[in-house]
Design a protein around this motif. Structure first.
Motif, mmCIF file in Angstrom:
data_model
loop_
_atom_site.group_PDB
_atom_site.id
_atom_site.type_symbol
_atom_site.label_atom_id
_atom_site.label_comp_id
_atom_site.label_asym_id
_atom_site.label_seq_id
_atom_site.Cartn_x
_atom_site.Cartn_y
_atom_site.Cartn_z
ATOM 1 N N PRO A 150 0.806 -1.232 0.000
ATOM 2 C CA PRO A 150 0.000 0.000 0.000
ATOM 3 C C PRO A 150 0.837 1.279 0.000
ATOM 4 N N ASN A 151 2.047 1.244 0.564
ATOM 5 C CA ASN A 151 2.887 2.442 0.578
ATOM 6 C C ASN A 151 3.715 2.601 -0.690
ATOM 7 N N GLY A 152 3.548 1.704 -1.657
ATOM 8 C CA GLY A 152 4.251 1.798 -2.926
ATOM 9 C C GLY A 152 5.492 0.949 -3.042
ATOM 10 N N ASN A 153 5.970 0.363 -1.930
ATOM 11 C CA ASN A 153 7.141 -0.502 -2.000
ATOM 12 C C ASN A 153 6.841 -1.764 -2.806
ATOM 13 N N LEU A 154 7.877 -2.282 -3.444
ATOM 14 C CA LEU A 154 7.725 -3.429 -4.340
ATOM 15 C C LEU A 154 8.354 -4.668 -3.719
ATOM 16 N N LEU A 155 7.611 -5.757 -3.719
ATOM 17 C CA LEU A 155 8.157 -7.047 -3.314
ATOM 18 C C LEU A 155 8.543 -7.795 -4.576
ATOM 19 N N ALA A 156 9.824 -8.046 -4.738
ATOM 20 C CA ALA A 156 10.332 -8.686 -5.952
ATOM 21 C C ALA A 156 10.997 -10.007 -5.604
ATOM 22 N N SER A 157 10.912 -10.950 -6.529
ATOM 23 C CA SER A 157 11.510 -12.260 -6.313
ATOM 24 C C SER A 157 11.819 -12.878 -7.665
ATOM 25 N N GLY A 158 12.856 -13.711 -7.700
ATOM 26 C CA GLY A 158 13.215 -14.378 -8.943
ATOM 27 C C GLY A 158 14.407 -15.285 -8.756
ATOM 28 N N GLU A 159 14.713 -16.063 -9.781
ATOM 29 C CA GLU A 159 15.857 -16.962 -9.745
ATOM 30 C C GLU A 159 16.487 -17.059 -11.123
ATOM 31 N N LYS A 160 17.739 -17.458 -11.130
ATOM 32 C CA LYS A 160 18.487 -17.698 -12.353
ATOM 33 C C LYS A 160 19.087 -19.094 -12.252
ATOM 34 N N VAL A 161 18.852 -19.924 -13.254
ATOM 35 C CA VAL A 161 19.342 -21.299 -13.269
ATOM 36 C C VAL A 161 20.385 -21.418 -14.373
ATOM 37 N N VAL A 162 21.559 -21.863 -13.999
ATOM 38 C CA VAL A 162 22.660 -22.037 -14.945
ATOM 39 C C VAL A 162 23.056 -23.513 -14.934
ATOM 40 N N ALA A 163 22.947 -24.156 -16.094
ATOM 41 C CA ALA A 163 23.339 -25.560 -16.224
ATOM 42 C C ALA A 163 24.821 -25.627 -16.562
ATOM 43 N N ILE A 164 25.587 -26.248 -15.676
ATOM 44 C CA ILE A 164 27.026 -26.397 -15.851
ATOM 45 C C ILE A 164 27.359 -27.878 -15.817
ATOM 46 N N ASN A 165 27.824 -28.398 -16.944
ATOM 47 C CA ASN A 165 28.203 -29.803 -17.049
ATOM 48 C C ASN A 165 27.027 -30.683 -16.638
ATOM 49 N N GLY A 167 25.350 -30.607 -13.663
ATOM 50 C CA GLY A 167 24.657 -30.058 -12.503
ATOM 51 C C GLY A 167 24.071 -28.695 -12.821
ATOM 52 N N ASN A 168 23.226 -28.204 -11.947
ATOM 53 C CA ASN A 168 22.582 -26.900 -12.091
ATOM 54 C C ASN A 168 22.973 -25.999 -10.933
ATOM 55 N N GLU A 169 23.171 -24.727 -11.238
ATOM 56 C CA GLU A 169 23.454 -23.724 -10.218
ATOM 57 C C GLU A 169 22.255 -22.783 -10.137
ATOM 58 N N PHE A 170 21.730 -22.596 -8.931
ATOM 59 C CA PHE A 170 20.545 -21.775 -8.695
ATOM 60 C C PHE A 170 20.960 -20.500 -7.962
ATOM 61 N N ILE A 171 20.679 -19.351 -8.573
ATOM 62 C CA ILE A 171 20.880 -18.059 -7.933
ATOM 63 C C ILE A 171 19.500 -17.462 -7.698
ATOM 64 N N ARG A 172 19.176 -17.210 -6.449
ATOM 65 C CA ARG A 172 17.828 -16.729 -6.095
ATOM 66 C C ARG A 172 17.923 -15.451 -5.275
ATOM 67 N N PHE A 173 16.915 -14.607 -5.464
ATOM 68 C CA PHE A 173 16.900 -13.328 -4.753
ATOM 69 C C PHE A 173 15.457 -12.893 -4.539
ATOM 70 N N SER A 174 15.215 -12.284 -3.387
ATOM 71 C CA SER A 174 13.916 -11.666 -3.116
ATOM 72 C C SER A 174 14.105 -10.585 -2.066
ATOM 73 N N GLY A 175 13.214 -9.621 -2.053
ATOM 74 C CA GLY A 175 13.286 -8.545 -1.067
ATOM 75 C C GLY A 175 12.315 -7.428 -1.391
ATOM 76 N N VAL A 176 12.254 -6.461 -0.492
ATOM 77 C CA VAL A 176 11.347 -5.319 -0.612
ATOM 78 C C VAL A 176 12.153 -4.121 -1.114
ATOM 79 N N ILE A 177 11.684 -3.505 -2.196
ATOM 80 C CA ILE A 177 12.416 -2.431 -2.871
ATOM 81 C C ILE A 177 11.631 -1.133 -2.759
ATOM 82 N N ASP A 178 12.333 -0.079 -2.386
ATOM 83 C CA ASP A 178 11.754 1.265 -2.406
ATOM 84 C C ASP A 178 11.869 1.805 -3.829
ATOM 85 N N PRO A 179 10.765 2.180 -4.479
ATOM 86 C CA PRO A 179 10.855 2.670 -5.869
ATOM 87 C C PRO A 179 11.784 3.857 -6.033
#
Length: 225
Positions: A150-165, A167-179
């Motif tokens: 309601p105050n305009g802040n953004l809740l963002a989340s996502g991941e990046k998957v990289v296949a190496i040989n 196996g897979n590498e997972f990079i994940r991030f989430s948090g509250v962002i002030d515009p």
């Protein structure tokens, strides 16, 4: 022959399922869901022949920074943490006692004249401890806005998957962002994100080889030593 093959199949399937479990997706603690589709646009009204069309309007001074559910933001990962802790304690305690029976004593114990008794107790304790940590995480990841507060802040989340040989590498991030911290290029520093959750995990047999087996964890849990 058919009966032997039929009895062999369940064991083979169990073995294959166990092998497949090696390449499972590791659990996560980031905010869910990690991606969301934007709301469907309203149906465009029929063209009325005018130059101005309400369905195609775009404000002249509006930038392309994320502000709605489904928009994307690029996060610059610039995490660097250092922590050091040292502790030291010393404690010393000593006590002594001396007693004796003189020759002039006329007590029934006079035969013990000249006997001396000495007793002493010494206690010494020294304790030291220390801990240090040095962590660095650099890179970029693009995430999706999954909620707008309601105050305009953004809740963002996502991941990046990289296949190496194998196996897979997972990079994940989430948090509250002030515009207000989002730049004109639609990026934001990870140090400016509240309630940030950053993960770097892997899957595959190489990752499994670095993990303790379940049987070993069981005996470690019940071991009194």
């Amino acid at each position: 022959m058919k009966r032997g093959f039929a009895s062999f199949m369940p064991a083979a399937l169990a073995l294959l399922s166990g092998c497949a479990a090696i390449d499972t997706v590791p659990p996560t603690a980031v905010h869910q869901p990690m991606s969301v589709r934007p709301d469907s646009p309203l149906p465009a009204p029929a063209a009325n022949g005018a130059i101005y069309q309400a369905a195609m309007v775009r404000p002249l001074f509006e930038d392309r920074r994320a502000r709605h559910v489904g928009d994307i933001i690029t996060i610059n990962l610039v995490e660097r943490n250092n922590a050091t802790k040292n502790a030291k304690a010393n404690a010393t305690r000593g006590s002594s006692m001396t007693g004796g029976i003189t020759a002039s004593s006329r007590l029934p114990l006079g035969g013990l004249a000249g006997l001396n008794v000495e007793a002493g107790v010494d206690s010494d304790f020294t304790g030291t401890g220390g801990a240090s940590a040095n962590n660095a995480f650099n890179g970029t990841i693009t995430v999706t806005v999954i909620d707008v507060y309601p105050n305009g802040n953004l809740l963002a989340s996502g991941e990046k998957v990289v296949a190496i040989n194998q196996g897979n590498e997972f990079i994940r991030f989430s948090g509250v962002i002030d515009p207000n911290t989002v730049t004109s290029t639609n990026t934001v520093q990870s140090t400016q994100v509240a309630d940030a959750r950053i993960e770097y995990r892997g899957s595959g047999f190489i990752e499994q080889s670095n993990a303790m087996g379940w049987m070993q964890r069981f005996f470690l849990a019940i071991s009194p030593f």
